[in-house]
Scaffold this active site. Structure first.
Site, short mmCIF file in Angstrom:
data_model
loop_
_atom_site.label_atom_id
_atom_site.label_comp_id
_atom_site.label_asym_id
_atom_site.label_seq_id
_atom_site.Cartn_x
_atom_site.Cartn_y
_atom_site.Cartn_z
N THR A 297 26.58 -15.56 -12.37
CA THR A 297 26.31 -14.21 -11.87
C THR A 297 26.42 -14.19 -10.35
O THR A 297 27.00 -13.29 -9.77
CB THR A 297 24.91 -13.75 -12.29
OG1 THR A 297 24.82 -13.84 -13.71
CG2 THR A 297 24.66 -12.32 -11.89
N THR A 298 25.86 -15.22 -9.72
CA THR A 298 25.90 -15.29 -8.25
C THR A 298 27.34 -15.38 -7.77
O THR A 298 27.75 -14.67 -6.85
CB THR A 298 25.11 -16.51 -7.74
OG1 THR A 298 23.78 -16.41 -8.21
CG2 THR A 298 25.10 -16.57 -6.23
#
Length: 34
Positions: free
Chosen positions: A17-18
């Site tokens: 996600t990052t």
């Protein structure tokens, strides 16, 4: 800090996600630069 980073850190797949968020930000900066 915001609530968003906190939520991202809670997700099991925070890494992916990052990275995805970083890519989106980079694309945003590139679009703004051009």
């Amino acid at each position: 800090s915001x609530p968003l980073p906190l939520i991202v850190n809670t997700w099991p797949f925070k890494x992916a996600t990052t990275i995805g968020m970083v890519v989106i930000h980079l694309k945003g900066y590139t679009a703004a630069g051009t």
